[in-house]
Design a protein around this motif. Structure first.
Motif, PDB file in Angstrom:
ATOM      1  N   ASP A  67       3.054  14.941  10.063  1.00  0.00           N
ATOM      2  CA  ASP A  67       4.112  15.981  10.066  1.00  0.00           C
ATOM      3  C   ASP A  67       5.390  16.356   9.022  1.00  0.00           C
ATOM      4  O   ASP A  67       5.947  17.000   9.709  1.00  0.00           O
ATOM      5  CB  ASP A  67       3.815  16.879  10.985  1.00  0.00           C
ATOM      6  CG  ASP A  67       4.225  16.384  12.004  1.00  0.00           C
ATOM      7  OD1 ASP A  67       4.796  15.423  12.040  1.00  0.00           O
ATOM      8  OD2 ASP A  67       4.184  16.977  13.121  1.00  0.00           O
ATOM      9  N   LEU A  68       5.567  15.042   8.531  1.00  0.00           N
ATOM     10  CA  LEU A  68       7.179  15.129   7.877  1.00  0.00           C
ATOM     11  C   LEU A  68       6.755  14.123   6.886  1.00  0.00           C
ATOM     12  O   LEU A  68       6.644  12.607   7.402  1.00  0.00           O
ATOM     13  CB  LEU A  68       8.002  14.520   9.573  1.00  0.00           C
ATOM     14  CG  LEU A  68       9.208  13.721   9.761  1.00  0.00           C
ATOM     15  CD1 LEU A  68      10.195  15.476   8.730  1.00  0.00           C
ATOM     16  CD2 LEU A  68      10.262  13.190  10.627  1.00  0.00           C
ATOM     17  N   ILE A  70       9.471  11.552   4.892  1.00  0.00           N
ATOM     18  CA  ILE A  70      11.621  10.819   4.908  1.00  0.00           C
ATOM     19  C   ILE A  70      11.365  10.852   3.253  1.00  0.00           C
ATOM     20  O   ILE A  70      11.071   9.650   3.188  1.00  0.00           O
ATOM     21  CB  ILE A  70      11.616  10.372   5.810  1.00  0.00           C
ATOM     22  CG1 ILE A  70      11.200  10.561   7.325  1.00  0.00           C
ATOM     23  CG2 ILE A  70      12.964   9.618   5.559  1.00  0.00           C
ATOM     24  CD1 ILE A  70      11.275   9.644   8.172  1.00  0.00           C
ATOM     25  N   ASP A 109      19.183  17.739   8.277  1.00  0.00           N
ATOM     26  CA  ASP A 109      18.020  16.665   7.342  1.00  0.00           C
ATOM     27  C   ASP A 109      18.453  16.211   6.323  1.00  0.00           C
ATOM     28  O   ASP A 109      17.659  15.743   5.620  1.00  0.00           O
ATOM     29  CB  ASP A 109      16.835  18.034   7.213  1.00  0.00           C
ATOM     30  CG  ASP A 109      15.646  18.585   8.415  1.00  0.00           C
ATOM     31  OD1 ASP A 109      15.944  17.042   9.685  1.00  0.00           O
ATOM     32  OD2 ASP A 109      15.131  19.317   7.876  1.00  0.00           O
ATOM     33  N   LYS A 143      15.014  14.921   5.188  1.00  0.00           N
ATOM     34  CA  LYS A 143      13.890  15.256   6.006  1.00  0.00           C
ATOM     35  C   LYS A 143      13.276  16.098   5.325  1.00  0.00           C
ATOM     36  O   LYS A 143      13.568  17.172   4.776  1.00  0.00           O
ATOM     37  CB  LYS A 143      13.930  15.385   7.070  1.00  0.00           C
ATOM     38  CG  LYS A 143      14.647  13.621   7.389  1.00  0.00           C
ATOM     39  CD  LYS A 143      14.284  13.763   9.506  1.00  0.00           C
ATOM     40  CE  LYS A 143      14.880  13.311  10.893  1.00  0.00           C
ATOM     41  NZ  LYS A 143      14.924  13.193  11.779  1.00  0.00           N
ATOM     42  N   ARG A 145       9.580  18.983   6.388  1.00  0.00           N
ATOM     43  CA  ARG A 145       9.285  18.849   7.958  1.00  0.00           C
ATOM     44  C   ARG A 145       8.057  20.268   6.666  1.00  0.00           C
ATOM     45  O   ARG A 145       6.839  19.481   7.695  1.00  0.00           O
ATOM     46  CB  ARG A 145       9.944  20.146   8.562  1.00  0.00           C
ATOM     47  CG  ARG A 145      11.379  19.171   8.655  1.00  0.00           C
ATOM     48  CD  ARG A 145      11.908  19.613  10.380  1.00  0.00           C
ATOM     49  NE  ARG A 145      12.618  19.026  10.039  1.00  0.00           N
ATOM     50  CZ  ARG A 145      13.256  17.876  11.260  1.00  0.00           C
ATOM     51  NH1 ARG A 145      11.951  17.829  11.578  1.00  0.00           N
ATOM     52  NH2 ARG A 145      13.858  17.354  11.846  1.00  0.00           N
ATOM     53  N   ASP A 146       8.135  20.428   5.596  1.00  0.00           N
ATOM     54  CA  ASP A 146       6.464  21.092   5.210  1.00  0.00           C
ATOM     55  C   ASP A 146       5.962  19.468   4.179  1.00  0.00           C
ATOM     56  O   ASP A 146       6.246  19.503   2.983  1.00  0.00           O
ATOM     57  CB  ASP A 146       6.978  22.204   4.649  1.00  0.00           C
ATOM     58  CG  ASP A 146       5.619  22.768   4.008  1.00  0.00           C
ATOM     59  OD1 ASP A 146       4.755  22.068   4.365  1.00  0.00           O
ATOM     60  OD2 ASP A 146       5.359  23.923   3.141  1.00  0.00           O
ATOM     61  N   ILE A 147       5.405  18.920   4.459  1.00  0.00           N
ATOM     62  CA  ILE A 147       4.910  17.860   3.349  1.00  0.00           C
ATOM     63  C   ILE A 147       4.558  18.536   2.397  1.00  0.00           C
ATOM     64  O   ILE A 147       4.019  17.329   1.371  1.00  0.00           O
ATOM     65  CB  ILE A 147       4.109  16.812   4.794  1.00  0.00           C
ATOM     66  CG1 ILE A 147       2.800  17.215   5.335  1.00  0.00           C
ATOM     67  CG2 ILE A 147       5.341  16.225   5.869  1.00  0.00           C
ATOM     68  CD1 ILE A 147       2.216  16.080   5.768  1.00  0.00           C
ATOM     69  N   THR A 150       6.773  17.827  -0.084  1.00  0.00           N
ATOM     70  CA  THR A 150       7.047  16.875  -0.793  1.00  0.00           C
ATOM     71  C   THR A 150       7.506  16.550  -1.965  1.00  0.00           C
ATOM     72  O   THR A 150       8.359  16.032  -2.458  1.00  0.00           O
ATOM     73  CB  THR A 150       6.640  15.552   0.456  1.00  0.00           C
ATOM     74  OG1 THR A 150       6.140  16.139   1.696  1.00  0.00           O
ATOM     75  CG2 THR A 150       7.222  14.284  -0.469  1.00  0.00           C
ATOM     76  N   PHE A 172       6.077   8.601   5.443  1.00  0.00           N
ATOM     77  CA  PHE A 172       4.960   9.201   5.871  1.00  0.00           C
ATOM     78  C   PHE A 172       5.472   8.792   7.994  1.00  0.00           C
ATOM     79  O   PHE A 172       5.221   8.177   7.981  1.00  0.00           O
ATOM     80  CB  PHE A 172       3.699   9.993   5.448  1.00  0.00           C
ATOM     81  CG  PHE A 172       4.014  10.256   4.563  1.00  0.00           C
ATOM     82  CD1 PHE A 172       3.422   9.823   3.527  1.00  0.00           C
ATOM     83  CD2 PHE A 172       4.484  11.443   3.599  1.00  0.00           C
ATOM     84  CE1 PHE A 172       3.404   9.987   2.058  1.00  0.00           C
ATOM     85  CE2 PHE A 172       3.799  12.238   2.814  1.00  0.00           C
ATOM     86  CZ  PHE A 172       3.769  11.355   1.890  1.00  0.00           C
ATOM     87  N   ASP A 173       5.214   9.979   8.249  1.00  0.00           N
ATOM     88  CA  ASP A 173       5.498   9.959  10.013  1.00  0.00           C
ATOM     89  C   ASP A 173       5.054  11.563  10.583  1.00  0.00           C
ATOM     90  O   ASP A 173       5.266  12.621   9.670  1.00  0.00           O
ATOM     91  CB  ASP A 173       7.121   9.669  10.085  1.00  0.00           C
ATOM     92  CG  ASP A 173       7.160   8.461  11.586  1.00  0.00           C
ATOM     93  OD1 ASP A 173       6.453   8.680  12.380  1.00  0.00           O
ATOM     94  OD2 ASP A 173       8.736   8.076  12.006  1.00  0.00           O
ATOM     95  N   ALA A 175       6.780  13.815  13.688  1.00  0.00           N
ATOM     96  CA  ALA A 175       8.281  14.457  14.246  1.00  0.00           C
ATOM     97  C   ALA A 175       8.558  14.423  15.749  1.00  0.00           C
ATOM     98  O   ALA A 175       9.982  13.896  15.163  1.00  0.00           O
ATOM     99  CB  ALA A 175       8.424  15.723  13.780  1.00  0.00           C
TER     100      ALA A 175
END
Length: 257
Positions: A67-68, A70, A109, A143, A145-147, A150, A172-173, A175
């Motif tokens: 959901d994240l 970077i 972020d 970051k 947060r709304d992948i 991206t 991708f990770d 949170a």
């Protein structure tokens, strides 16, 4: 004189007999004490045998959708002087930050990872190196947060910064990895318990109490991937976030009954 000697001898004999009897009684009472404590030191109590144990390693894993995202992005500028290079880098960085804010990225972020200024060397035909300019650069960690956005953020950064922009990669990770880690830990303990129970059954025992439990470091294999460098005309790039996996290993010791 002749009548007194037998009496004295008789008294002496009776005294010797009484002494012998008393000595025997004393020896009889002291013997058990010596047997119980030779040399005056108490004998240690017998120790109970240590219970049998089994040591097992348990492995657990859990996966979830990320959901994240970077982003690793930055800007670079080369100019004839250090001052000019830093000024050009500053302008490019301001453009980069402005487009990030326009894309809805919060200040918390965005983080500067590095800032650099280095001379650029050119080698002459004679093999001599000389400074022909300077290169300044700044790298950021961003970051998203709304992948799902991206690729749009990456394309917007590339469009705004043009030749000065650098898209170094994306990871991708999740949170908050605590829930994922808890699931992996539960799976690891269950795996260790099942193994211990099988060992107990195979050895003709019953599984007893848990004696000790330790956990190793959690592992996050292969979190996402890197995005390739983008051409200036690209306004976005497709992304494949995949899954984030957490792995945990535990070591457990159980008694065997």
């Amino acid at each position: 004189m002749t009548t007194r000697r037998p009496r004295a001898a008789a008294r002496t004999a009776r005294l010797l007999a009484a002494t012998a009897v008393l000595g025997g009684l004393l020896a009889g009472t002291a013997a058990p004490a010596l047997a119980a404590a030779p040399g005056g030191t108490p004998l240690p109590a017998a120790r109970a045998a240590a219970p049998a144990t089994v040591t097992v390693a348990g492995h657990g894993r859990a996966a979830a959708a990320p959901d994240l995202a970077i982003l690793s992005i930055g800007v670079e500028a080369s100019r004839a002087t250090a001052k000019e290079a830093m000024a050009a880098q500053k302008t490019a960085a301001e453009t980069l930050l402005a487009v990030l804010h326009k894309q809805g990225i919060a200040e918390r972020d965005i983080r500067t990872d590095s800032l650099s200024l280095a001379p650029v060397y050119t080698q002459s035909t004679e093999g001599e190196s000389r400074v022909t300019g300077y290169q300044a650069g700044q790298a950021f960690s961003v970051k998203v947060r709304d992948i799902d956005r991206t690729g749009q953020v990456v394309g917007a950064v590339n469009d705004a910064t043009r030749d000065a922009g650098r898209i170094n990669g994306v990871v991708f990770d999740v949170a908050d990895p605590s829930a994922l880690r808890a699931k992996a830990r539960e799976a690891a303990f269950r795996d260790a318990y099942d193994k211990a129970e099988q060992h107990a059954r195979l050895s003709g025992h019953r599984l007893g109490r848990l004696v000790s439990l330790s956990e190793g470091e959690s592992v996050r294999p292969g979190p996402g991937g890197a995005a390739p460098a983008l051409a200036a005309e690209d306004s976005g790039v497709p992304m494949a976030p995949g899954e984030i996996e957490e792995q945990i290993t535990v070591s457990a010791v159980f008694e065997l009954l």
